[in-house]
Design an enzyme around this catalytic site. Sequence first.
Site, PDB file in Angstrom:
ATOM      1  N   ASP A   1     -10.601   2.079  -3.649  1.00  0.00           N
ATOM      2  CA  ASP A   1     -11.200   1.906  -2.323  1.00  0.00           C
ATOM      3  C   ASP A   1     -12.717   2.001  -2.415  1.00  0.00           C
ATOM      4  O   ASP A   1     -13.425   1.767  -1.437  1.00  0.00           O
ATOM      5  CB  ASP A   1     -10.697   2.985  -1.361  1.00  0.00           C
ATOM      6  CG  ASP A   1      -9.454   2.538  -0.614  1.00  0.00           C
ATOM      7  OD1 ASP A   1      -9.057   1.372  -0.772  1.00  0.00           O
ATOM      8  OD2 ASP A   1      -8.870   3.362   0.112  1.00  0.00           O
TER       9      ASP A   1
ATOM     10  N   ASP B   1       0.825  -1.204   0.000  1.00  0.00           N
ATOM     11  CA  ASP B   1       0.000   0.000   0.000  1.00  0.00           C
ATOM     12  C   ASP B   1       0.866   1.264   0.000  1.00  0.00           C
ATOM     13  O   ASP B   1       2.067   1.222   0.303  1.00  0.00           O
ATOM     14  CB  ASP B   1      -0.882  -0.040   1.257  1.00  0.00           C
ATOM     15  CG  ASP B   1      -2.211   0.666   1.074  1.00  0.00           C
ATOM     16  OD1 ASP B   1      -2.347   1.432   0.116  1.00  0.00           O
ATOM     17  OD2 ASP B   1      -3.103   0.448   1.925  1.00  0.00           O
TER      18      ASP B   1
HETATM   19  C1  DGJ Z   1      -5.861   1.896   1.886  1.00  0.00           C
HETATM   20  C2  DGJ Z   1      -6.241   0.688   1.074  1.00  0.00           C
HETATM   21  O1  DGJ Z   1      -6.742   1.069  -0.159  1.00  0.00           O
HETATM   22  C3  DGJ Z   1      -7.249  -0.134   1.858  1.00  0.00           C
HETATM   23  O2  DGJ Z   1      -7.689  -1.206   1.094  1.00  0.00           O
HETATM   24  C4  DGJ Z   1      -6.615  -0.583   3.137  1.00  0.00           C
HETATM   25  O3  DGJ Z   1      -5.551  -1.463   2.856  1.00  0.00           O
HETATM   26  C5  DGJ Z   1      -6.127   0.624   3.924  1.00  0.00           C
HETATM   27  N1  DGJ Z   1      -5.291   1.461   3.141  1.00  0.00           N
HETATM   28  C6  DGJ Z   1      -5.381   0.180   5.155  1.00  0.00           C
HETATM   29  O4  DGJ Z   1      -4.854   1.230   5.836  1.00  0.00           O
END
Ligand code: DGJ
Length: 729
Positions: free
Chosen positions: A547, A477
């Site tokens: 997301d 991430d």
């Molecule tokens: C952002 C990601 O897009 C989410 O899926 C998740 O992993 C969060 N970060 C976790 O902090």
Amino acid sequence: MIFFDAQENTFYLDNGRITYCFGLAKEGYLECRYFGRHIRRCNGSARPWYFDRGFCSNPDPQDKRFSLDTLPQEYPDMNQGDFRSPAYVMQTPDGRRVTRFLFQGYEILQGKPSLPGLPATYVEHLQEAQTLVVRLADAHTGAQIWLYYTIFREYDAICRHVEVVNGSTDALWLERLMAMSMDFPGGDYDLLTLSGSHLMEKVVHRRPVTADAVVLDSCRGASSPQQTPCVVLTEPQTDESRGQAWGFNFVYSGDFQAVVQAGQYGSVRVQMGLNPLTFGWNLEPGQRFVSPECVLVYSHTGLNGMSHTFHRLYAQRLFRGPWRDRVRPILLNSWEAFTFSIDEEKCLSLAKQASELGIELFVLDDGWFKNRVDDRRALGDWVTDRTKFPHGLGRLAQAVRDAGVDFGIWFEPEMVSYDSDLYRSHPDWIIRSPDYAPILSRSQLVLDLSNPAVQDYLVEAVSAVLEETKASYVKWDMNRHITDLGSSWLPARQQRELSHRYMLGLYQVLERLNQCFPQVLFEGCSSGGGRFDAGMLYYMPQTWASDNTDAVCRLQIQSGTSLLFPPVTMGSHVSAVPNHQTGRITPLETRFAVALGGNLGYEMDIRTLTPEEREEVRRQIRTYKALRETVQHGTFYRLLDPQQHNDAAWNFVSQDGNTVVCCQYRVLADPLRRTTVVRLQGLDPEATYRRQEDGVCFGGDELMYAGLGDRPVRQDFVSVISVFEKVEP
Ligand code: DGJ
């Protein structure tokens, strides 16, 4: 595939389907001639007329018709009479920015050389491609610019990048460097871009190219959710299946700039390269600088044709490692269900239930490491939180595997929290200026990946967890953009290099991890699809597309993403309703039908499903497994654009052509219950296809030319998945 016609002074790159052609003009300038459908020869039938125009400067004082201001150029200088956007800007030791790079020579190589430290398309055998290297030299400084052009035998794509070689005795300062520049001849063009935002990535924007310039860029330290390093030029009438399209995609994950500039006499200049706002490079004598590459794709079969070339080229010659050719696992991710309040007991009960449903991989997302109770702390300290996982992650991972699913884990390695042991012991490892308090975003700071000590730390920290857990999957991430560009590692004269050096450092870390853990499937993520780019896909062959898991929004996001990237790259999960981003309630059936458009996963507390829902999920997983080869490795056709209609549709055709999957979606109920017909693509018109659901047979010609209607339902957010099998004649 590549030859130089010495009589006409013309270079040809040609694979029998596409031709790219440029020539030597007066004085050693390179003139763009043609990029498009294969032609036997390019004798200049479409060449612009050159005549003495006002305000046009002339390199040859005897020839007022010849001016760089009107010449379609391959790699234009600044300050030499072409007042359009320059391909590069170089400051010489005398403080000037006057250089004149002229043709010096060329060579033709078999295959495609790799780009040191950078992601790039590749060949497995030398016969797959040829590369032309054209050397331009500046007589005053002794510097050279080498232009690289690769043409593939199997893909209708040209890859371009440049190398700057400092052959002088003094340092040079690179201020701007485009991987490619080309001038299209006069005509009407549309420009398509993939702009967006966090939660709404890769939305297609289309508009005519008019006077002036359109500049797309990112100076965020990532390709970003706001922009994609991609421009597409089309004819105004081009649609998904007809018309010409020229796509340009930069294989890079950091700050970039793309320019589409209408010239005063009708031509259109396209450029793609490093963003001069955050780029600068001090090139010492004898040093070389290699730009990332740009992939140029031509299609005369519309946008789907262009996407197919990107998809095939990337799936076969950009992604690497064993996961390139394998089908990807169906996963369950802990994030949307539990965020930071995850623990051993929850993980194990989820893994057991996941296994019962047929899910293949459990992913432990954020929240597993020491003190990580919220997003304000602990990034950088990649050691297990023993209060949540008293028996350690190694034991947990084994228990998850014993339950019948593989184990995967989340990291955000590029970041650090103030409240972390890593920051306390290495406050000098962050990107910042010493003169200001660094600006926070999601309460976190960015590590200075230009520093080799930071790179080593990350490789060691991630490796230790992977060794302990034997994880088969990593979600990588990156949840903030870079501010305060300053490095305590780099000397003052190299501070402007930080943005690009950060990317080189990150690529280096990823390469080392890829080499050490070849069996691990890496999935990129940046608050969703914020770094969904070809550069990242070289190291991590899939990306969490957004997301935003709302099925309706995902139609647009996945459709836009598919302009460049194949469905196998798109992490797409079924999540709970009301959706946590939009509050919308869509049926489980439709959430699945949309997630089937990519790499299927579930992201919810599956323990709370009703018995009926569990049965439905079990069915969905069986369906996906049966169709996965077609969805992930077949050919994808966009049929109905969700941005333009209340409906969306796409179809997949398996590699052997025997299976066809068509997905139709209607967003809002239609009170008139009209039928929307979609015309499938990629079928054999002579063949017969049996619909799995009811056994009814249709000709490929009927499905493609008459089309397939949807059903008149009185409901919002409906979807139909139709599977057809080719019937032996
Ligand atoms: C952002 C990601 O897009 C989410 O899926 C998740 O992993 C969060 N970060 C976790 O902090």
